[in-house]
Design a protein around this motif. Structure first.
Motif, PDB file in Angstrom:
ATOM      1  N   GLY A 254      69.102   9.003  82.380  1.00 34.37           N
ATOM      2  CA  GLY A 254      69.520   8.198  81.248  1.00 34.37           C
ATOM      3  C   GLY A 254      69.193   6.728  81.422  1.00 34.37           C
ATOM      4  O   GLY A 254      68.543   6.321  82.389  1.00 34.37           O
ATOM      5  N   SER A 255      69.668   5.943  80.456  1.00 36.27           N
ATOM      6  CA  SER A 255      69.382   4.508  80.425  1.00 36.27           C
ATOM      7  C   SER A 255      70.648   3.703  80.179  1.00 36.27           C
ATOM      8  O   SER A 255      71.599   4.186  79.558  1.00 36.27           O
ATOM      9  CB  SER A 255      68.380   4.187  79.312  1.00 36.27           C
ATOM     10  N   LEU A 256      70.611   2.475  80.670  1.00 39.01           N
ATOM     11  CA  LEU A 256      71.657   1.486  80.393  1.00 39.01           C
ATOM     12  C   LEU A 256      70.992   0.122  80.296  1.00 39.01           C
ATOM     13  O   LEU A 256      69.964  -0.105  80.932  1.00 39.01           O
ATOM     14  CB  LEU A 256      72.705   1.438  81.509  1.00 39.01           C
ATOM     15  N   ARG A 257      71.614  -0.765  79.526  1.00 42.20           N
ATOM     16  CA  ARG A 257      71.157  -2.142  79.508  1.00 42.20           C
ATOM     17  C   ARG A 257      72.315  -3.053  79.886  1.00 42.20           C
ATOM     18  O   ARG A 257      73.345  -3.062  79.210  1.00 42.20           O
ATOM     19  CB  ARG A 257      70.612  -2.570  78.144  1.00 42.20           C
ATOM     20  N   LEU A 258      72.127  -3.774  80.962  1.00 44.89           N
ATOM     21  CA  LEU A 258      73.120  -4.747  81.401  1.00 44.89           C
ATOM     22  C   LEU A 258      72.810  -6.105  80.777  1.00 44.89           C
ATOM     23  O   LEU A 258      71.645  -6.460  80.585  1.00 44.89           O
ATOM     24  CB  LEU A 258      73.106  -4.884  82.920  1.00 44.89           C
TER      25      LEU A 258
ATOM     26  N   ARG B 270      60.867   1.278  86.546  1.00 44.40           N
ATOM     27  CA  ARG B 270      62.023   1.880  85.842  1.00 44.40           C
ATOM     28  C   ARG B 270      62.921   0.823  85.214  1.00 44.40           C
ATOM     29  O   ARG B 270      63.514   1.062  84.162  1.00 44.40           O
ATOM     30  CB  ARG B 270      62.854   2.723  86.816  1.00 44.40           C
ATOM     31  N   PHE B 271      63.040  -0.325  85.864  1.00 41.88           N
ATOM     32  CA  PHE B 271      63.909  -1.400  85.388  1.00 41.88           C
ATOM     33  C   PHE B 271      63.052  -2.546  84.845  1.00 41.88           C
ATOM     34  O   PHE B 271      61.947  -2.807  85.347  1.00 41.88           O
ATOM     35  CB  PHE B 271      64.768  -1.950  86.519  1.00 41.88           C
TER      36      PHE B 271
ATOM     37  N   MET C 218      67.604  -0.592  82.286  1.00 43.22           N
ATOM     38  CA  MET C 218      67.474   0.393  83.355  1.00 43.22           C
ATOM     39  C   MET C 218      67.185   1.757  82.741  1.00 43.22           C
ATOM     40  O   MET C 218      68.028   2.290  82.003  1.00 43.22           O
ATOM     41  CB  MET C 218      68.760   0.439  84.184  1.00 43.22           C
ATOM     42  N   ASN C 219      66.016   2.286  83.038  1.00 38.22           N
ATOM     43  CA  ASN C 219      65.606   3.595  82.541  1.00 38.22           C
ATOM     44  C   ASN C 219      65.438   4.571  83.697  1.00 38.22           C
ATOM     45  O   ASN C 219      65.341   4.159  84.855  1.00 38.22           O
ATOM     46  CB  ASN C 219      64.298   3.479  81.767  1.00 38.22           C
ATOM     47  N   SER C 220      65.388   5.845  83.376  1.00 37.29           N
ATOM     48  CA  SER C 220      65.189   6.895  84.390  1.00 37.29           C
ATOM     49  C   SER C 220      66.146   6.710  85.555  1.00 37.29           C
ATOM     50  O   SER C 220      65.734   6.752  86.726  1.00 37.29           O
ATOM     51  CB  SER C 220      63.733   6.884  84.883  1.00 37.29           C
ATOM     52  N   LEU C 221      67.388   6.527  85.242  1.00 37.82           N
ATOM     53  CA  LEU C 221      68.382   6.240  86.279  1.00 37.82           C
ATOM     54  C   LEU C 221      68.564   7.428  87.215  1.00 37.82           C
ATOM     55  O   LEU C 221      68.496   8.593  86.794  1.00 37.82           O
ATOM     56  CB  LEU C 221      69.705   5.841  85.646  1.00 37.82           C
ATOM     57  N   LYS C 222      68.820   7.084  88.481  1.00 35.33           N
ATOM     58  CA  LYS C 222      69.028   8.077  89.526  1.00 35.33           C
ATOM     59  C   LYS C 222      70.423   7.894  90.132  1.00 35.33           C
ATOM     60  O   LYS C 222      70.971   6.784  90.084  1.00 35.33           O
ATOM     61  CB  LYS C 222      67.980   7.895  90.621  1.00 35.33           C
ATOM     62  N   PRO C 223      70.973   8.932  90.730  1.00 32.36           N
ATOM     63  CA  PRO C 223      72.288   8.776  91.376  1.00 32.36           C
ATOM     64  C   PRO C 223      72.298   7.642  92.410  1.00 32.36           C
ATOM     65  O   PRO C 223      73.328   6.958  92.561  1.00 32.36           O
ATOM     66  CB  PRO C 223      72.520  10.138  92.024  1.00 32.36           C
TER      67      PRO C 223
ATOM     68  N   GLN D 152      80.135  -2.272  87.079  1.00 32.44           N
ATOM     69  CA  GLN D 152      79.902  -1.002  87.753  1.00 32.44           C
ATOM     70  C   GLN D 152      78.941  -0.126  86.955  1.00 32.44           C
ATOM     71  O   GLN D 152      79.113   0.076  85.750  1.00 32.44           O
ATOM     72  CB  GLN D 152      81.228  -0.253  87.921  1.00 32.44           C
ATOM     73  N   VAL D 153      77.969   0.414  87.649  1.00 30.52           N
ATOM     74  CA  VAL D 153      77.052   1.410  87.093  1.00 30.52           C
ATOM     75  C   VAL D 153      77.181   2.672  87.931  1.00 30.52           C
ATOM     76  O   VAL D 153      77.022   2.629  89.153  1.00 30.52           O
ATOM     77  CB  VAL D 153      75.601   0.914  87.100  1.00 30.52           C
ATOM     78  N   THR D 154      77.487   3.778  87.272  1.00 31.16           N
ATOM     79  CA  THR D 154      77.613   5.058  87.964  1.00 31.16           C
ATOM     80  C   THR D 154      76.683   6.070  87.312  1.00 31.16           C
ATOM     81  O   THR D 154      76.752   6.285  86.095  1.00 31.16           O
ATOM     82  CB  THR D 154      79.065   5.580  87.904  1.00 31.16           C
ATOM     83  N   VAL D 155      75.827   6.668  88.121  1.00 32.78           N
ATOM     84  CA  VAL D 155      74.865   7.650  87.634  1.00 32.78           C
ATOM     85  C   VAL D 155      75.232   9.002  88.225  1.00 32.78           C
ATOM     86  O   VAL D 155      75.227   9.177  89.446  1.00 32.78           O
ATOM     87  CB  VAL D 155      73.431   7.271  88.015  1.00 32.78           C
ATOM     88  N   SER D 156      75.549   9.942  87.356  1.00 30.00           N
ATOM     89  CA  SER D 156      75.945  11.279  87.817  1.00 30.00           C
ATOM     90  C   SER D 156      74.732  12.196  87.869  1.00 30.00           C
ATOM     91  O   SER D 156      73.801  12.077  87.079  1.00 30.00           O
ATOM     92  CB  SER D 156      77.001  11.873  86.887  1.00 30.00           C
TER      93      SER D 156
END
Length: 124
Positions: free
Chosen positions: A16-20, A67-68, A83-88, A119-123
């Motif tokens: 997934g993706s997030l934008r900080l 990725r970022f 942040m794209n293609s997020l990894k754990p 906090q960023v958490t990637v499951s």
């Protein structure tokens, strides 16, 4: 002096993706090189990305390159990290940072001002 406040963190699935975002106070935001760092549990804080005041130069750690994407909007006094293609292994507290020197920020991670982190958490 610059005060920095991060936002946009959260829980996301792997891939997934997030934008900080990092909102800066003060009139001198555009004078600073800016960067993102992160700190995972039990690990030291590490450099993620940096951008010059003009946004003409960008620099990324190998772990996030491709990725970022770091960017800034000087009139809005805001720094971003897409942040794209997020990894754990991207799970961490992400910090916004301001530095008087882009070269020092990149080479020695010299920072003049820090944000409080998000906090960023990637499951998996």
């Amino acid at each position: 002096q610059v005060q920095l406040v991060e936002s946009g963190g959260g829980l996301v699935q792997a891939g997934g993706s997030l934008r900080l975002s990092c909102a800066a106070s003060g009139r001198t935001f555009s004078r600073y090189a800016m960067g993102w760092f992160r700190q995972a549990p039990g690990k030291e804080r590490e450099f993620v990305a940096a951008i010059t005041w003009s946004a003409l130069s960008l620099y990324y750690s190998d772990s996030v390159k491709g990725r970022f994407t770091i960017s800034r909007d000087n009139p809005k006094n805001t720094l971003y990290l897409q942040m794209n293609s997020l990894k754990p292994e991207d799970t961490a507290v992400y910090y916004c940072a301001a530095s008087n020197s882009y070269s020092d920020l990149v080479r020695t991670n010299e920072v003049d001002y820090w944000g409080q982190g998000t906090q960023v958490t990637v499951s998996s």
